[in-house]
Design an enzyme around this catalytic site. Structure first.
Site, short mmCIF file in Angstrom:
data_model
loop_
_atom_site.label_atom_id
_atom_site.label_comp_id
_atom_site.label_asym_id
_atom_site.label_seq_id
_atom_site.Cartn_x
_atom_site.Cartn_y
_atom_site.Cartn_z
N CYS A 84 -11.35 0.56 -11.00
CA CYS A 84 -12.81 0.65 -10.80
C CYS A 84 -13.29 -0.50 -9.91
O CYS A 84 -13.00 -0.49 -8.72
CB CYS A 84 -13.52 0.73 -12.14
SG CYS A 84 -15.17 1.41 -11.98
N HIS A 177 -10.79 4.06 -15.67
CA HIS A 177 -10.36 2.94 -16.52
C HIS A 177 -9.20 3.36 -17.43
O HIS A 177 -9.45 3.71 -18.59
CB HIS A 177 -11.53 2.48 -17.40
CG HIS A 177 -12.62 1.81 -16.65
ND1 HIS A 177 -12.69 0.45 -16.50
CD2 HIS A 177 -13.70 2.32 -16.00
CE1 HIS A 177 -13.76 0.13 -15.80
NE2 HIS A 177 -14.39 1.25 -15.48
N GLU A 179 -7.31 1.53 -18.93
CA GLU A 179 -7.24 0.57 -20.03
C GLU A 179 -8.19 0.93 -21.17
O GLU A 179 -8.13 0.36 -22.25
CB GLU A 179 -7.53 -0.85 -19.51
CG GLU A 179 -8.98 -1.16 -19.17
CD GLU A 179 -9.47 -0.57 -17.84
OE1 GLU A 179 -8.77 0.29 -17.27
OE2 GLU A 179 -10.57 -0.96 -17.41
N1 GLN Z 1 -20.07 -0.09 -10.09
C1 GLN Z 1 -19.25 -1.24 -10.28
C2 GLN Z 1 -19.07 -2.05 -9.00
O1 GLN Z 1 -19.53 -1.67 -7.99
C3 GLN Z 1 -17.88 -0.87 -10.83
C4 GLN Z 1 -18.03 -0.35 -12.23
C5 GLN Z 1 -16.81 -0.54 -13.07
O2 GLN Z 1 -15.91 -1.32 -12.78
N2 GLN Z 1 -16.80 0.13 -14.19
O3 GLN Z 1 -18.45 -3.06 -9.01
#
Ligand code: GLN
Length: 196
Positions: A84, A177, A179
């Site tokens: 992410c 994710h 994890e």
């Molecule tokens: N929207 C977040 C970002 O731009 C990422 C979100 C996440 O890691 N769950 O960093």
């Protein structure tokens, strides 16, 4: 014969969901530890860049003098897994980034931040994942998607027609994710990459 040494896997720990990664890695038998300073980064056979807020993570990495060492290790071939916000940090280019948002880079992709729309803050899906057999349960939280992939980038999973898991040599990244609520298979894939 001595048992092989477990791989030393750092989790970037200036911000983000560090604990979930440490737990998943420990269950799989890795020597997993948080990374907050350059000396800890030097110990890593591999590194995880967790989910969190990519703008904050990049700023803190610069403040704590980790950004350049991270760039150097990733460029030298240290296996690195971004989830992410961690995927955003690995990307060479960002769409809808904050003004002047920096990345570690190395992964030849363009990612779009918060790509699934602010209305759909989070969702879950079972995704076919190349090389993993049974579908992977994927939790997306304000997730990016991959908008462009370079010639070396292999797409491992997609949703809504967009790549959400990619690999380029020693680099692995997921929009979701693994994890959180995962079964460890994506992390195991990363450990296999570390162990060559
Ligand atoms: N929207 C977040 C970002 O731009 C990422 C979100 C996440 O890691 N769950 O960093």
């Amino acid at each position: 014969m001595a048992a092989p040494r477990p791989p030393s896997i750092g989790v970037f720990a200036l911000q983000g969901d560090v604990r979930e990664h440490l737990q998943t890695l420990a269950v799989l038998g890795a020597d997993a530890f948080p990374v907050r300073r350059p000396a800890e980064l030097e110990r890593c056979d591999g590194l995880v860049l967790p989910g969190g807020e990519s703008t904050t993570m990049a700023k803190l990495a610069r403040t704590f003098e980790l950004l350049e060492p991270l760039r150097k290790r990733v460029a030298e071939g240290m296996p690195t897994f971004g989830t992410c916000a961690g995927m955003i940090l690995l990307a060479d280019q960002i769409e809808d980034g904050a003004a002047g948002q920096e990345t570690v880079g190395g992964l030849d992709v363009t990612v779009r931040r918060n790509a699934f729309g602010r209305q759909v803050d989070s969702f879950e899906a079972d995704l076919a994942f190349r090389g993993l057999g049974e579908p992977v349960h994927a939790v997306f939280i304000r997730a990016p998607w991959v908008e462009r992939t370079g010639p070396e980038v292999e797409v491992l999973a997609e949703t809504e027609g967009h790549p959400v898991a990619v690999r380029q040599g020693h680099l692995l990244a997921t929009s979701f994710h693994p994890e959180v609520d995962g079964d460890g298979r994506v992390h195991r894939l990363f450990l296999e990459l570390v162990q060559g």
